[in-house]
Each structure stands twice: as structure tokens, then as C-alpha cells.
Design a protein around this motif. Structure first.
Motif, PDB file in Angstrom:
ATOM      1  N   GLU A 244       6.482   9.902  -6.813  1.00 17.45           N
ATOM      2  CA  GLU A 244       6.711   8.487  -6.557  1.00 17.45           C
ATOM      3  C   GLU A 244       6.762   7.699  -7.857  1.00 17.45           C
ATOM      4  OE1 GLU A 244       4.172   6.530  -3.732  1.00 17.45           O
ATOM      5  OE2 GLU A 244       5.359   4.716  -3.941  1.00 17.45           O
TER       6      GLU A 244
ATOM      7  N   GLU B 185       0.846  -1.196   0.000  1.00 17.92           N
ATOM      8  CA  GLU B 185       0.000   0.000   0.000  1.00 17.92           C
ATOM      9  C   GLU B 185       0.886   1.252   0.000  1.00 17.92           C
ATOM     10  OE1 GLU B 185      -2.309   0.177   3.547  1.00 17.92           O
ATOM     11  OE2 GLU B 185      -3.511   1.870   2.835  1.00 17.92           O
ATOM     12  N   VAL B 186       1.876   1.269   0.898  1.00 17.98           N
ATOM     13  CA  VAL B 186       2.893   2.326   0.878  1.00 17.98           C
ATOM     14  C   VAL B 186       4.246   1.624   0.779  1.00 17.98           C
ATOM     15  CG1 VAL B 186       3.927   4.274   2.101  1.00 17.98           C
ATOM     16  CG2 VAL B 186       1.473   3.829   2.316  1.00 17.98           C
TER      17      VAL B 186
ATOM     18  N   ARG C 227      11.330   5.100  -3.363  1.00 20.04           N
ATOM     19  CA  ARG C 227      10.145   5.539  -4.101  1.00 20.04           C
ATOM     20  C   ARG C 227      10.536   6.543  -5.191  1.00 20.04           C
ATOM     21  NH1 ARG C 227       6.188   6.830   0.798  1.00 20.04           N
ATOM     22  NH2 ARG C 227       4.690   7.258  -0.868  1.00 20.04           N
TER      23      ARG C 227
ATOM     24  N   ASP D  56      10.994   4.700   6.546  1.00 22.39           N
ATOM     25  CA  ASP D  56       9.996   5.367   5.704  1.00 22.39           C
ATOM     26  C   ASP D  56      10.245   6.872   5.591  1.00 22.39           C
ATOM     27  OD1 ASP D  56       8.508   3.357   4.621  1.00 22.39           O
ATOM     28  OD2 ASP D  56       7.192   3.176   6.366  1.00 22.39           O
TER      29      ASP D  56
END
Ligand code: OGA
Ligand code: ZN
Length: 368
Positions: free
Chosen positions: A277, A201-202, A331, A355
Motif C-alpha cells: 500500500e 482508516e482504510v 492504494r 474496495d
């Protein structure tokens, strides 16, 4: 910045700044952001917006020492710091020390021009931590060297930023040629340029690959700035770029313990149209199932991006040495490696992720 003059109207405050700019603050905004509506310790808003009239009336404004006193028709009085008014002018994003403009790179970035920082300095000094993080945010990649020869030396550096991102591969992972692999990274085959875990999802933000051994023949590393490839595609082939932004495609990973899937586009833009991203991993892309009218055009667009991942114009190649750790925004920057021959020597990378949210939080704390 100081206030030259101000005037109150029922529906808003008008401020003329000493630099000649002017700002209008709607009265509802002034009430919503009155300091009396915030908890004094946590700074969280405790005001109930719905307890206010939808159109509160401002009846007077007076400039004081570093603040403005406002009176409203319902009797409420606000004391609003001038700094708050200036920092949060409507129509203007508040300053953010973590909002670092990406500097795009292509093949002019080489192993020797890549930003390099020493592990010991990062561990010992906040200033070194900050300058390394700022460079990593700008270029999306940097090298750390002189790590101690122990498995946790890389994660110790990563933890200077914040906590590690746990995934289905664990909190840390060992990139070695393994029996019974659940991921191509855990074999000795070549890995074409990709981003990790686009099926999440992320997807994980910053990736850390600490080289403990790289003694086999082959196994060189490859990187490319996905934002640069996307920007070039935007100008060379706008229709392909738009399809890669607009059409979500399936990404999936499954093994005995996980079946993780999403539909997301290859390129994600922010509200201002900037590329924020890239999700690209030919091995984890699922079976395309967009309507057949779109499919031929989509394949053309996808292949145009894929061709850029093969184009030497975008390539940074280097050979990781034991004691080095490459850190990159997973990303943004695509990574890969050449095949290696495990019969010729041992190759071992110890990996983890942090993250983007932890990264930007640390940058802001370091700026204060
Ligand atoms: C990975 C990976 C690169 C390498 O583990 O995701 O891409 O150099 N590894 O082995
Ligand atoms: Zn990878």
C-alpha cells in the motif's frame, strides 16, 4: 496429488506425496481441522478448540479412497480428504486465485499499451469481467471504453464487481469545477500525483473515473505505479525507504461535516516485506509531529519519494475521452491531472470506488 505412504506418531501424521515431497501435520491441527468440526452448510468451524486436549494423541492412520482415516487415543475418528491435506500443507499458503502478482511499470506504459477492455463485454460476459479484473490487478490500472453516454454507465461496470464504497464524498462523486468546493478535485487546478483519501482508516481500493466530458483546454490525466517508485527507492536509498515504512504521519481531511484523521506510513509492507500500500497526498498530509531527532531524516526520505512523483521515468499520461473510464488501484497507483480552463469547455468525470475485498472476492468466485 496422491499419497505414497503415511505413518502416524502420537504427535503428528507424516505424509509422503507421490511427487517426492513430505509433510508433517501436528495432531492438534488434525483435530482442529477434522471435517466433523465444521457446519455442513455454512462450512464455518463449530468445534471449540479449548474442548480438546492441548496435546491430543494420534494412535493410527489409514489411507482410503481419496481420504485418510485417523484414530485418536480419546476414541475420536477423523475422515480427512486427501485434497484438504494437500491444499493446506503446513508452511505453504493455500492457493488463492485472487493473489495476482503485481507487475510493476514505469514510463514504458503508455496510453496505447495500457490494457483496454470494452464495457459491453464486461457487462455481458463473466469471462470478459474476469480477464479485465485480472489485468487490472496485475498492472493496478486499466482502461474501459465504449461506455454508454449516461452517468450510471460507469457505476454499472463497477457494480459487476461488487458494492460501491461509500465515503464522506458520497457513494459516487462528480469531478467538476464547482462553486464552494470542499476538495481541490472539484476545482480546475492541477492535481499532482496522489492517492485518494489517505486520511481514511482504510483508503478506498479501486477507483473508477468515468469521463462524460473533457472539452476544456488542459485536464490531461497522469498516473504512476507507486509500487515501482517504492521498489526503486528501496534499492536506491534503503534508509529513506525504511523511514517511509516505519514512521506514521498524520493525514487529515475536514469540512463542515467531517474531520477524518489517521496516522499511517507512506509505504506499507506485508509480513513478507512486499509493498502492499502507498498513501501519498501532499494536500492531505497533516503537520508532521514526529520527534525532532527524526524529523530532518524523515523530510529527506519524504522528499525522495516526492521527487519520484515528479520524475518522468514513472509517468503515464493520457487524455480521457468521453465514453472512457480509467480504473486503478487507489492504494497502489497514484493519479493526478493537469489544470484546465473551465471557460473553454465542460469537463466532467463521474467517480466511485470498490474496495479491494470486494474485488478479490469477485475474482475468486469467477475462478470457480
Ligand atoms: C479526484 C481526482 C482527477 C481528475 O477526483 O480524486 O484526482 O482528472 N481527479 O480530475
Ligand atoms: Zn484523486
Amino acid at each position: 496429488m496422491t499419497i505414497q505412504s503415511l505413518s502416524a506418531a502420537a504427535d503428528g501424521l507424516y505424509v509422503a506425496w507421490s511427487d517426492g515431497n513430505t509433510t508433517t501435520y501436528p495432531t492438534i491441527w488434525l483435530r482442529d481441522n477434522c471435517p466433523s468440526g465444521f457446519h455442513p452448510q455454512t462450512h464455518e468451524r463449530v468445534l471449540d478448540l479449548l474442548a480438546l486436549d492441548v496435546s491430543p494423541i494420534l494412535s493410527g492412520a489409514q489411507l482410503g479412497e481419496g481420504n485418510v482415516t485417523l484414530r485418536y487415543a480419546d476414541g475420536h475418528i477423523s475422515n480427512i480428504p486427501v485434497k484438504l491435506l494437500h491444499d493446506h500443507r503446513p508452511g505453504q499458503r493455500a492457493h488463492d486465485p485472487a493473489a495476482i502478482q503485481p507487475q510493476l511499470w514505469r514510463a514504458e506504459m503508455t496510453a496505447s499499451s495500457l490494457p483496454r477492455h470494452g464495457a459491453a463485454e464486461i457487462l455481458a460476459q463473466d469471462q470478459s469481467l474476469q480477464s479485465w479484473m485480472q489485468e487490472t490487478a496485475r498492472y493496478g490500472i486499466a482502461m474501459i471504453d465504449q461506455l454508454e453516454n449516461r452517468t450510471s454507465a460507469g457505476t454499472d461496470v463497477a457494480k459487476r464487481i461488487g458494492f460501491l464504497r461509500k465515503t464522506n464524498f458520497g457513494t459516487t462523486f462528480e469531478v467538476v469545477n464547482k462553486p464552494d468546493p470542499n476538495n481541490l478535485a472539484y476545482t480546475s487546478v492541477a492535481l499532482p500525483l496522489h492517492t485518494d483519501l489517505p486520511n481514511q482508516e482504510v483508503p478506498p481500493g479501486y477507483q473508477f473515473l468515468h469521463c462524460l466530458a473533457n472539452e476544456a483546454t488542459g485536464g490531461g490525466s497522469i498516473f504512476a505505479d507507486g509500487f515501482a517508485m517504492a521498489e526503486d527507492l528501496r534499492s536506491e536509498d534503503p534508509e529513506a525507504f525504511q523511514l517511509l515504512c516505519d514512521v506514521p504521519i498524520p493525514f487529515r481531511f475536514s469540512d463542515q461535516t467531517a474531520d477524518i484523521r489517521v496516522y499511517e506510513p507512506v509505504i506499507t509492507l506485508d509480513n513478507a516485506g512486499a509493498v502492499v500500500e502507498i498513501r501519498y497526498n501532499a494536500h492531505l498530509a497533516g503537520v508532521f509531529d514526529m520527534p525532532s531527532e527524526v524529523m530532518a531524516d524523515y523530510y529527506r526520505a519524504y522528499r525522495a519519494f516526492m521527487a519520484k512523483t515528479r520524475d518522468p521515468k514513472y509517468r503515464l499520461t493520457l487524455r480521457l475521452q468521453a465514453g472512457e473510464m480509467v480504473v486503478f488501484d487507489n492504494r497502489r497507483v497514484l493519479h493526478g491531472r493537469d489544470a484546465f480552463d473551465p471557460s473553454t469547455g465542460f469537463r466532467h468525470l463521474h467517480g466511485c470506488y470498490v474496495d479491494r475485498g470486494e474485488f478479490t472476492s469477485r475474482l475468486r468466485l469467477l475462478a470457480t
